[in-house]
Design a protein around this motif. Structure first.
Motif, PDB file in Angstrom:
ATOM      1  N   THR A  38      44.574  36.804  67.491  1.00  0.00           N
ATOM      2  CA  THR A  38      43.220  36.936  68.036  1.00  0.00           C
ATOM      3  C   THR A  38      42.781  38.388  68.057  1.00  0.00           C
ATOM      4  OG1 THR A  38      43.467  34.952  69.410  1.00  0.00           O
ATOM      5  CG2 THR A  38      41.791  36.525  70.078  1.00  0.00           C
ATOM      6  N   VAL A  39      43.646  39.270  68.543  1.00  0.00           N
ATOM      7  CA  VAL A  39      43.299  40.687  68.660  1.00  0.00           C
ATOM      8  C   VAL A  39      43.073  41.314  67.285  1.00  0.00           C
ATOM      9  CG1 VAL A  39      44.238  42.943  69.304  1.00  0.00           C
ATOM     10  CG2 VAL A  39      44.389  41.029  70.897  1.00  0.00           C
ATOM     11  N   LEU A  40      43.968  41.070  66.346  1.00  0.00           N
ATOM     12  CA  LEU A  40      43.867  41.716  65.037  1.00  0.00           C
ATOM     13  C   LEU A  40      42.733  41.159  64.185  1.00  0.00           C
ATOM     14  CD1 LEU A  40      47.652  42.074  64.148  1.00  0.00           C
ATOM     15  CD2 LEU A  40      46.069  43.908  64.780  1.00  0.00           C
ATOM     16  N   SER A  41      42.310  39.941  64.458  1.00  0.00           N
ATOM     17  CA  SER A  41      41.181  39.374  63.714  1.00  0.00           C
ATOM     18  C   SER A  41      39.849  39.612  64.417  1.00  0.00           C
ATOM     19  CB  SER A  41      41.382  37.867  63.517  1.00  0.00           C
ATOM     20  OG  SER A  41      41.342  37.192  64.762  1.00  0.00           O
ATOM     21  N   GLY A  42      39.902  40.043  65.674  1.00  0.00           N
ATOM     22  CA  GLY A  42      38.662  40.271  66.421  1.00  0.00           C
ATOM     23  C   GLY A  42      37.956  38.989  66.808  1.00  0.00           C
ATOM     24  N   ALA A 345      35.775  41.590  74.431  1.00  0.00           N
ATOM     25  CA  ALA A 345      35.067  40.418  73.928  1.00  0.00           C
ATOM     26  C   ALA A 345      36.018  39.401  73.293  1.00  0.00           C
ATOM     27  CB  ALA A 345      33.995  40.822  72.926  1.00  0.00           C
ATOM     28  N   CYS A 346      37.323  39.690  73.297  1.00  0.00           N
ATOM     29  CA  CYS A 346      38.289  38.683  72.837  1.00  0.00           C
ATOM     30  C   CYS A 346      38.531  37.642  73.924  1.00  0.00           C
ATOM     31  CB  CYS A 346      39.611  39.347  72.454  1.00  0.00           C
ATOM     32  SG  CYS A 346      39.578  40.293  70.920  1.00  0.00           S
ATOM     33  N   VAL A 364      50.749  45.505  69.805  1.00  0.00           N
ATOM     34  CA  VAL A 364      50.451  44.655  68.649  1.00  0.00           C
ATOM     35  C   VAL A 364      49.960  45.507  67.482  1.00  0.00           C
ATOM     36  CG1 VAL A 364      48.760  42.971  67.782  1.00  0.00           C
ATOM     37  CG2 VAL A 364      50.030  42.496  69.890  1.00  0.00           C
ATOM     38  N   MET A 365      49.081  46.454  67.772  1.00  0.00           N
ATOM     39  CA  MET A 365      48.551  47.313  66.704  1.00  0.00           C
ATOM     40  C   MET A 365      49.636  48.220  66.138  1.00  0.00           C
ATOM     41  SD  MET A 365      44.642  48.220  67.945  1.00  0.00           S
ATOM     42  CE  MET A 365      44.992  48.572  69.659  1.00  0.00           C
ATOM     43  N   LEU A 366      50.496  48.758  66.994  1.00  0.00           N
ATOM     44  CA  LEU A 366      51.591  49.596  66.506  1.00  0.00           C
ATOM     45  C   LEU A 366      52.531  48.798  65.618  1.00  0.00           C
ATOM     46  CD1 LEU A 366      52.375  51.635  69.741  1.00  0.00           C
ATOM     47  CD2 LEU A 366      51.567  52.587  67.574  1.00  0.00           C
ATOM     48  N   ASP A 367      52.808  47.562  66.006  1.00  0.00           N
ATOM     49  CA  ASP A 367      53.707  46.727  65.211  1.00  0.00           C
ATOM     50  C   ASP A 367      53.100  46.390  63.859  1.00  0.00           C
ATOM     51  OD1 ASP A 367      56.145  44.953  65.013  1.00  0.00           O
ATOM     52  OD2 ASP A 367      54.592  43.419  64.854  1.00  0.00           O
ATOM     53  N   GLU A 392      36.954  43.822  60.194  1.00  0.00           N
ATOM     54  CA  GLU A 392      38.357  43.580  59.890  1.00  0.00           C
ATOM     55  C   GLU A 392      39.213  44.732  60.394  1.00  0.00           C
ATOM     56  OE1 GLU A 392      38.832  42.911  55.748  1.00  0.00           O
ATOM     57  OE2 GLU A 392      37.727  41.017  55.739  1.00  0.00           O
ATOM     58  N   ALA A 393      40.467  44.429  60.671  1.00  0.00           N
ATOM     59  CA  ALA A 393      41.393  45.456  61.133  1.00  0.00           C
ATOM     60  C   ALA A 393      41.525  46.558  60.086  1.00  0.00           C
ATOM     61  CB  ALA A 393      42.754  44.835  61.427  1.00  0.00           C
ATOM     62  N   ALA A 394      41.660  47.789  60.540  1.00  0.00           N
ATOM     63  CA  ALA A 394      41.782  48.947  59.651  1.00  0.00           C
ATOM     64  C   ALA A 394      43.229  49.430  59.648  1.00  0.00           C
ATOM     65  CB  ALA A 394      40.863  50.071  60.119  1.00  0.00           C
TER      66      ALA A 394
END
Length: 423
Positions: A38-42, A345-346, A364-367, A392-394
């Motif tokens: 959910t977080v990585l897809s926004g 907003a997630c 999650v982002m670091l991983d 999209e995630a960068a």
């Protein structure tokens, strides 16, 4: 004050387990992989809220009742307020993911830290109605046994079989990040072997929501009164307010060990002078504090993968973020690119657990080595002195040792900020 000596600024510890009961459209989010997706897809899990006595029309809701999963007698479940049930489920999952039993935790040195903005106001409202109908004898000891912060923490220990001391922390929206800081420091200093940190909130009732929907003389309103979940837009040119949310998140922290799951953290709690209980304070000293944290941890903008910030979707907080980042840049004399992201907003704004949600989002982002997009963001706010990730995630494009800065801000001017990096 920020420490200026670098020795001891970074604390090493292990994330032994994570558990959660977070909002969802059809069912709650209970799984770290689902959370990461959910977080990585926004994606947004905010959904309509139908309360006739509130102007708030969208929220982060835990849609299903999950008492059958608690493995508790019916009599105990009836005595346990919703905040206690949410916290119980999150802690059970965190302990299971850590591979630890209550006996193993209790046999060592451990602590339970429970955080919330308002703990169990829903239960208090029910007890007040019972008091009006039946008087003191109808309430008895129920208030002390079910609705107070200490009672909820003790109830968790009794229901889970934990024989450990407890802390209950209440405050504004930085309270769970403050609880994380407390637990992480206790583990890093060797005061405890394990710290269970759980944040919980059940604010979807008229008393809480009436204040978040109230428009002040300056035009500020915390929560959106739109019926469209996509109108909750941090970092956007168009903002209508946040979406209040219910739920719980728990971490089991322990010493760093061989293998995965170890992190390093540098932490700072500060106060920037809110002029009333809900005043945000002065962003200039807060920006200076953030700069001091980065300096003391020997982190530059080139090391900083992103800032997981405190924007919720209302203009007052967005402008405070802009002023804070301006002050941070001025203090560091650095106009390098800075990427920012918000997960408000997630799942919505979960006051008593939002700091823990930010920590997990950072991990999650670091991983994944990707910066999560801000959900619902359409047109970035022109005034932002940073770059929000849209759509999209960068991919990370920084140093070989990327770091995430996450921060939580409370009404009244309390702040807690944490630098995260993996080991």
């Amino acid at each position: 004050m920020v420490r200026t000596d670098r020795e001891g600024v970074w604390k090493r510890l292990g994330i032994r387990g994570v558990g959660m009961v977070l909002p969802g459209v059809d069912r709650s989010c209970r799984d770290v992989k689902e959370f990461a997706g959910t977080v990585l897809s926004g994606r947004s899990a905010i959904s309509p809220l139908d309360l006739t006595d509130s102007a708030v029309r969208v929220a982060g809701r835990v849609p299903e009742e999950f008492t059958e999963e608690l493995d508790l007698p019916d009599a105990v479940i009836r005595r346990t307020p919703r905040a206690g049930r949410l916290a119980h489920a999150a802690v059970v999952d965190a302990m299971d993911n850590a591979g630890l039993t209550a006996r193993e935790i209790s046999d060592g040195r451990a602590v339970l830290i429970l955080t919330s903005l308002q703990f169990s106001v829903q239960e208090v409202i029910r007890l007040m109605r019972r008091f009006d109908d039946q008087g003191p004898s109808g309430v008895g000891m129920r208030y002390w046994a079910t609705a107070t912060p200490g009672a909820i923490a003790s109830m968790l220990c009794m229901n889970l079989g934990l024989d450990i001391p407890t802390f209950t922390l209440t405050g504004g929206c930085s309270v769970s990040l403050r609880g994380f800081e407390l637990g992480a420091n206790m583990v890093a200093r060797g005061e405890v072997e394990h710290a269970i940190v759980v944040g919980v909130e059940t604010p979807l009732e008229p008393l809480f929501l009436s204040s978040t929907a109230y428009q002040t003389r300056t035009g500020h309103r915390a929560s959106s009164t739109s019926a469209d979940p996509s109108d909750v837009r941090p970092h956007d040119e168009v903002q209508t307010g946040n979406a209040p949310a219910e739920g719980a998140m728990a971490f089991v922290l322990g010493p760093a060990t061989e293998g995965d799951g170890n992190i390093e953290v540098a932490m700072l709690s500060s106060r920037n002078g809110g002029n009333n209980a809900m005043g945000l304070g002065d962003p200039v000293p807060y920006g200076r504090d953030l700069a001091g944290l980065l300096r003391s941890a020997d982190v530059t903008f080139d090391d900083l993968a992103c800032f997981c910030d405190f924007a919720e979707g209302n203009r007052e907080l967005e402008n405070f973020l802009c002023d804070t980042v301006d002050s941070l840049r001025d203090s560091l004399a650095d106009d390098s690119p800075l990427y920012i992201t918000s997960q408000e907003a997630c799942y919505g704004h979960l006051p008593g657990a939002v700091g823990l949600l930010k920590v997990l989002s950072g991990l999650v982002m670091l991983d994944a080595e990707r910066i999560a997009p801000t959900a619902n963001l359409v047109t970035p706010y022109k005034r932002l002195p940073a770059t929000p990730v849209v759509g999209e995630a960068a991919a990370f494009s920084r140093s070989a040792r990327p770091t995430v800065l996450t921060a939580a801000l409370s009404g009244g001017g309390d702040t807690t900020s944490v630098l995260l990096r993996t080991v």
